[in-house]
Write an enzyme that holds these catalytic residues in place. Structure first.
Site, PDB file in Angstrom:
ATOM      1  N   HIS A 115       0.850  -1.183   0.000  1.00  0.00           N
ATOM      2  CA  HIS A 115       0.000   0.000   0.000  1.00  0.00           C
ATOM      3  C   HIS A 115       0.885   1.233   0.000  1.00  0.00           C
ATOM      4  O   HIS A 115       1.975   1.217   0.567  1.00  0.00           O
ATOM      5  CB  HIS A 115      -0.916  -0.005   1.239  1.00  0.00           C
ATOM      6  CG  HIS A 115      -2.045   0.966   1.158  1.00  0.00           C
ATOM      7  ND1 HIS A 115      -1.880   2.313   1.384  1.00  0.00           N
ATOM      8  CD2 HIS A 115      -3.368   0.782   0.885  1.00  0.00           C
ATOM      9  CE1 HIS A 115      -3.058   2.916   1.248  1.00  0.00           C
ATOM     10  NE2 HIS A 115      -3.964   2.023   0.953  1.00  0.00           N
ATOM     11  N   ASP A 160      -8.369  -4.379   0.383  1.00  0.00           N
ATOM     12  CA  ASP A 160      -9.021  -4.810  -0.849  1.00  0.00           C
ATOM     13  C   ASP A 160      -8.747  -6.269  -1.178  1.00  0.00           C
ATOM     14  O   ASP A 160      -9.414  -6.846  -2.043  1.00  0.00           O
ATOM     15  CB  ASP A 160      -8.576  -3.920  -2.010  1.00  0.00           C
ATOM     16  CG  ASP A 160      -9.011  -2.482  -1.822  1.00  0.00           C
ATOM     17  OD1 ASP A 160     -10.206  -2.276  -1.543  1.00  0.00           O
ATOM     18  OD2 ASP A 160      -8.179  -1.579  -1.912  1.00  0.00           O
TER      19      ASP A 160
END
Length: 377
Positions: A261, A314
């Site tokens: 991320h 996600d």
């Protein structure tokens, strides 16, 4: 004059403003909304309560939450021309349809062009309820079905599943959708929130900022991770093939979707709440293999965690949508449902201390030169 200019491409590491909404500690893997840990909110709160918290800055009393929830439910309506627009664009991607419908709402509803803070809040509440209605209506219309009317007896998350599927969700399924929205509600100066603030910086209305945010979220580098994870799960096929899949990806220096991320070096703090939800929903719906494939990928990726390649939120979201039978092209619009309160409060913050956001680019083109007449070129 420009030789000492430092370029931070993508504005990486640049603070452009102060914000009292959410705090991210990427090194520790921590996230909070208005000072409240995401773990406490995901465990004990509801999406409606988190919306109130983000927008108003404090957790609501029982009466404040009841009034806020009543306003959200009262806003579950769409002007009839919006359904005509959805029918006219039914073959389009759901994000294009959603963006077009929100833009049209600015022209159809009184008060949408007002730019005071009170207008931002009232229009924001209305849009928070209308966005899931637009997405569900499009899904029904493109499949030859009539749009489902909203059910005022249901929560925001449960009503979304009802309008989409035409059946009341189980308590666990509704709660998992609720948690999904909470986890996606706000995340600092992400691409879509920053884009919305740039738009609001020009002193436009809230609908303009939300349309900009939707356009930015539609890009696969921002909102496409859940869909990409689901494609990966289908490619792997079974848990015993996960290790070879990861090995091949790493050998070819390719990213494994759902890991890493921009701001987190540790595990995304939101991921743990989706992990258990996927396991339970998979068991409830008789499809535990999806969770098993995901966990096999996590195990295969453990050696790379020290490089900051940890699982993100996600990674699990797409499988939840898959278990509900939701088409992949709806995954990003679902992200938008959850992110609405974050976009709204970012727009409100920008408006309160507004300044036109106008960064510079360092010119590296040709030196000044003489114009050549057309006849001599």
């Amino acid at each position: 004059m420009t030789e000492n200019v430092k370029i931070n491409r993508g504005l990486k590491g640049i603070y452009f403003e102060r914000s009292g909404v959410s705090h991210i500690d990427g090194s520790k893997g921590e996230l909070s909304y208005r000072g409240y840990s995401i773990h406490d909110l995901a465990t004990h709160s509801t999406f409606e309560e988190v919306c109130y918290l983000l927008i108003h800055g404090e957790l609501p009393t029982e009466g404040e939450l009841a009034a806020f929830d009543a306003n959200l439910k009262a806003a579950r309506t769409l002007p009839e021309p919006i359904f005509d627009i959805i029918r006219a664009t039914a073959d389009g991607h759901p994000m294009d349809v959603l963006r077009t419908a929100v833009s049209a709402l600015a022209a159809l509803e009184p008060g949408s062009h007002e730019t005071g803070e009170a207008a931002f809040l009232s229009n924001g509440i209305r849009l928070t309820s209308q966005v899931p209605m637009i997405i569900a209506a499009h899904e029904n219309i493109r499949n030859g079905r009539a749009p489902m009317p909203a059910d005022p007896a249901l929560s925001h998350a449960a009503n979304w599943l009802w309008m989409l599927k035409g059946e009341k969700p189980s308590e666990d399924a509704a709660r998992l959708a609720d948690v999904d929205f909470i986890l996606h509600a706000e995340h600092g100066a992400n691409a879509s929130s920053f884009a919305a603030r740039v738009t609001i910086g020009t002193e436009t209305n809230l609908h303009g900022g939300i349309v900009t945010a939707l356009s930015t979220l539609a890009g696969p580098a921002h909102g496409g991770a859940a869909e990409d994870v689901m494609k990966m799960v289908h490619d792997i096929g079974s848990p015993d093939k996960a290790a070879d899949y990861v090995k091949a990806k790493r050998k070819n220096r390719e990213a494994v979707t759902g890991f890493g991320h921009r701001v987190y070096r540790a595990e995304d703090p939101r991921a743990r709440h989706m992990r258990e939800g996927v396991r339970k929903l998979g068991a409830e719906m008789g499809a535990p293999e999806w969770y098993e494939i995901l966990q096999a990928v996590v195990d295969a990726m453990k050696p790379y965690a020290r490089h900051g390649l940890n699982v993100n939120v996600d990674f699990y979201s797409g499988v939840i949508y898959q278990l509900h039978g939701i088409p992949m092209d709806l995954y990003v619009p679902i992200f938008a449902i959850g992110r609405m309160p974050g976009w709204i409060v970012q727009c409100v913050e920008q408006q309160r201390g507004n300044i036109l956001i106008r960064p510079l680019t360092l010119y590296n083109g040709p030196e000044m030169r003489a114009y050549i007449p057309f006849s001599e070129r």
